[in-house]
Design a protein around this motif. Structure first.
Motif, PDB file in Angstrom:
ATOM      1  N   LEU A   1     -77.882  42.120  28.125  1.00 47.20           N
ATOM      2  CA  LEU A   1     -78.476  41.080  28.956  1.00 47.20           C
ATOM      3  C   LEU A   1     -78.407  39.766  28.185  1.00 47.20           C
ATOM      4  O   LEU A   1     -78.832  39.702  27.028  1.00 47.20           O
TER       5      LEU A   1
ATOM      6  N   VAL B   1     -76.244  40.098  33.328  1.00 42.54           N
ATOM      7  CA  VAL B   1     -76.151  41.439  32.763  1.00 42.54           C
ATOM      8  C   VAL B   1     -74.668  41.772  32.658  1.00 42.54           C
ATOM      9  O   VAL B   1     -73.953  41.722  33.668  1.00 42.54           O
TER      10      VAL B   1
ATOM     11  N   ASP C   1     -85.599  40.388  36.291  1.00 40.10           N
ATOM     12  CA  ASP C   1     -85.790  41.567  37.137  1.00 40.10           C
ATOM     13  C   ASP C   1     -84.791  41.601  38.291  1.00 40.10           C
ATOM     14  O   ASP C   1     -84.259  42.660  38.620  1.00 40.10           O
TER      15      ASP C   1
ATOM     16  N   LEU D   1     -81.430  42.614  36.918  1.00 41.98           N
ATOM     17  CA  LEU D   1     -81.397  44.046  36.614  1.00 41.98           C
ATOM     18  C   LEU D   1     -81.278  44.873  37.889  1.00 41.98           C
ATOM     19  O   LEU D   1     -80.504  45.834  37.947  1.00 41.98           O
TER      20      LEU D   1
ATOM     21  N   SER E   1     -82.219  49.613  34.857  1.00 38.10           N
ATOM     22  CA  SER E   1     -83.587  49.305  34.454  1.00 38.10           C
ATOM     23  C   SER E   1     -83.540  48.826  33.015  1.00 38.10           C
ATOM     24  O   SER E   1     -82.507  48.935  32.342  1.00 38.10           O
ATOM     25  N   ALA E   2     -84.687  48.305  32.561  1.00 40.81           N
ATOM     26  CA  ALA E   2     -84.718  47.693  31.221  1.00 40.81           C
ATOM     27  C   ALA E   2     -84.250  48.673  30.138  1.00 40.81           C
ATOM     28  O   ALA E   2     -83.596  48.280  29.179  1.00 40.81           O
TER      29      ALA E   2
ATOM     30  N   LEU F   1     -80.557  48.842  28.959  1.00 34.40           N
ATOM     31  CA  LEU F   1     -79.924  47.758  28.194  1.00 34.40           C
ATOM     32  C   LEU F   1     -79.808  48.154  26.727  1.00 34.40           C
ATOM     33  O   LEU F   1     -80.761  48.623  26.120  1.00 34.40           O
TER      34      LEU F   1
ATOM     35  N   LEU G   1     -88.850  43.615  28.252  1.00 33.65           N
ATOM     36  CA  LEU G   1     -87.711  44.530  28.269  1.00 33.65           C
ATOM     37  C   LEU G   1     -87.865  45.680  27.277  1.00 33.65           C
ATOM     38  O   LEU G   1     -87.042  46.600  27.248  1.00 33.65           O
TER      39      LEU G   1
END
Lengths: 579, 83
Positions: free
Chosen positions: A166, A179, A292, A295, A301-302, A305, A328
């Motif tokens: 990210l 992203v 958000d 993503l 989702s966090a 990453l 995150l």
């Protein structure tokens, strides 16, 4: 082989970098600045100003100064500067030309090739306009790459495993979050969001207002809405903001801001980092919401990453790092100056392309779906104007795809191919890229005549659409850069380059003539002489004679080398002071 | 009393400026000069009797070190009344 440069052509600031001995570095201008404000202007005398000089005159001569031209890239928005109007890519060309010059001065060799970065959300038209700007500036644009991709390259994320990264980019006036997915040598942009009107300048203004409120609380009077006071508070705010990135407290001290009766009022208090943080928190919450959205667009989702990279000068603010870390669940990677990161990454790519160290090839993706407007059979009957996607977004570039369509009416002799980009199911809700007709089709019943529509998207983000009637092989095609900013013909390009050269040459000639007219007196001395001349009229007798003699000697100084001007100047100063 | 305080402060200021000058740091003189984007930063425009594009107010003093601008002056510039 000449070396190629990497350019971060930003909304607020631009930088140019190069790879030397395997290492990337940002090239400084004459005064040592690494950053060139993306600002272009003409001085009152018609001299071309680029960068800091142009920015300095913005408030004095907005009609002769242009900033944030990047917001207009790819449009036919005209800006007047001096006696002619410019398109956005022509203004960008001036900035690029100045960066090219900077690189040539720093490297002491000609520079002709460059990689230029653009935001991930830039449309084809905006990319083409950027490329054209580079060409007008005399650069062969090896590649246009996305800013987050360049940032990731700067951190040398080239592992064999897939890494999802990210990139959070908060600059002076714009905010982007992207992203990206990096697999070996391939970088894909999965999603990109942002706000092109949010940045460090907003933090300065929030703090400036806070200082005003503090003054009001302390002295029980409102600060007058005076440009001088506002300016002093704004620079105090900016200084405090920078200080608070490394300190928990800072002192804001501005003397003689206003008066109450005969009392002078000052501002002198300690500002805590937490005070500043509560001021900017609402703005930062907005950026977290954008994370958000990005993503969810990327369907991640966090936890998915692998890494978070911070780009842009404002990310030096510790709260931003903390918020992102807690949001995150991982600490951002740092180590590279956030405002130079993109230019460094671009230069690495330029190095790779020119054979400096070929260990990676960058592959980008298409940021928006591309397709055409069609009539489709739906449960509610035949609906016209629907968007049929031919190249889905995030396809790896270069992409080449076709779809086959058929005629809608009996004996239809013409089809119109309308090209759009975007994600909406209704064609008109997307960005129109152009249209063309295929005519003189043979008469056939509806649905039996087949037209193949082929989309070809090349490495520079240029889209070529070709429609072919299957039976007789009639063909029509359209090159989509933009209707307004077509790729320039060789002649047009030469003309644009010549115009730009003229601007820069004009600049040089004016500089020379300015030099010949300057006398040897410093501005300080000139002011003294003016004061003295005024003073002379009020004096009598000996002092008047003494002053006149001093002035005469100074006047004779340029033609008489035995006279020490500095001595005379300090004598004159003393005279005026004690007289 | 007030007068002498003021003179004292001015004397200190003068000493300080002399010291700066010994190190070749001199203030940039801006008032009533033409706006020069190479050493002045414009904060805004105001209508005035002065010719257009002339500095009518010095908000922050600028300094030169040798022939380099150490700090740019922040100024307000006159604008044509008719505009």
């Amino acid at each position: 082989m000449s070396r190629a440069i990497g350019i971060d052509l930003g909304t607020t600031n631009s930088e140019v970098a190069i790879v030397e001995n395997g290492k990337a570095r940002v090239l400084p201008g004459e005064n040592g600045d690494l950053i060139l404000p993306s600002c272009v202007g003409l001085s009152e005398a018609g001299k071309l100003l680029v960068g800091r000089d142009a920015l300095r005159q913005y408030a004095a001569a907005p009609e002769r100064t242009i900033k944030s031209i990047k917001r207009w890239m790819g449009t036919d928005h005209k800006t007047t500067l001096g006696d002619r109007t410019y398109l956005p890519h022509e203004i960008s060309a001036i900035i690029l030309r100045s960066l090219k010059q900077r690189a040539e001065n720093a490297l002491n060799e000609p520079v002709t090739q460059a990689v230029i970065t653009v935001p991930a959300y830039f449309t084809d038209a905006q990319r083409q306009a950027t490329k054209t700007a580079g060409e007008i500036a005399g650069l062969e644009v090896l590649q246009i790459i996305n800013e987050p991709t360049a940032a990731a390259l700067a951190y040398d994320l080239r592992s064999e495993d897939t890494e999802r990264v990210l990139v959070y980019d908060l600059g002076g006036g714009t905010f982007d979050v992207s992203v990206v997915e990096i697999t070996g040598e391939v970088t894909e942009v999965l999603a990109s969001h942002g706000n092109n009107r949010l940045g460090g300048d907003d933090f300065d203004r929030a703090l400036q207002l806070h200082l005003k409120r503090r003054f009001q609380q302390e002295h029980k009077i409102d600060l007058p809405d005076d440009p001088v006071i506002n300016a002093r508070l704004l620079s105090a705010a900016e200084q405090a903001k920078i200080e608070l990135s490394t300190h928990s407290f800072t002192t804001v001290r501005e003397a003689f801001l206003a008066t109450k009766g005969k009392t002078a009022l000052h501002l002198d208090f300690e500002l805590a980092r937490t005070d500043f943080e509560s001021l900017i928190q609402p703005l930062l919450d907005e950026t977290l919401a954008a994370i958000d959205r990005a993503l969810s667009d990327a369907e991640l989702s966090a936890e998915d990453l692998d890494r978070v990279i911070l780009v842009g000068g404002s990310t030096r603010i510790p709260l931003i790092q903390q918020l992102i870390e807690s949001h995150l669940g991982q600490a951002p990677t740092d180590g590279i100056e956030p405002d130079l990161c993109v230019a460094l990454g671009a230069s690495l790519q330029a190095g790779v392309l020119t054979g400096a160290a070929i260990d990676a090839i960058l592959v980008d993706v298409i940021p928006h779906s591309l397709g055409i407007a069609v009539a489709m059979d739906t449960p509610m009957g035949v609906m016209p104007g629907l968007f049929s996607v031919i190249v889905p977004r995030n396809s790896v570039i270069p992409a080449s795809r076709s779809e086959v369509y058929s005629t809608f009416a009996d004996n239809q002799d013409t089809v119109e191919v309308e090209v759009f980009q975007g994600e909406n199911a209704i064609a008109q809700e997307n960005v129109p890229l152009g249209s063309f007709h295929v005519e003189n089709l043979p008469p056939k019943p509806a649905g039996t005549l087949q037209i193949e529509v082929h989309f070809d998207f090349d490495l520079n983000g240029i889209l070529t659409v070709t429609a072919t009637e299957k039976g007789q092989g009639q063909k029509q095609s359209l090159i989509v850069n933009d209707n307004r900013i077509d790729r320039l013909s060789a002649h047009e390009l030469r003309q644009a380059q010549a115009n730009l050269n003229q601007l820069f040459e004009l600049d040089e000639t004016i500089e020379v003539s300015a030099e010949t007219t300057t006398i040897d007196f410093s501005p300080e001395l000139i002011q003294l002489i003016e004061q003295a001349t005024a003073k002379l009229e009020t004096l009598e007798g000996e002092s008047a004679e003494e002053l006149q003699s001093l002035l005469d000697q100074i006047a004779a100084a340029p033609s008489d080398e035995s006279i020490d001007l500095e001595v005379l100047q300090s004598e004159l100063e003393d005279f005026l002071y004690y007289a | 009393m007030l007068n002498s305080d003021r003179q004292g402060i001015e004397l200190i200021r003068r000493n300080f400026l002399d010291l700066l000058k010994q190190h070749q740091i001199v203030p940039i003189s801006v008032l009533e000069q033409k706006f020069d984007p190479e050493c002045m930063y414009a904060l805004g425009q105001q209508t005035s009797d002065a010719p257009p594009n002339t500095v009518i107010q010095e908000v922050v003093r600028g300094y030169r070190y040798r022939d380099r601008v150490l700090r740019e002056a922040q100024v307000i510039v006159s604008t044509d009344k008719t505009r």
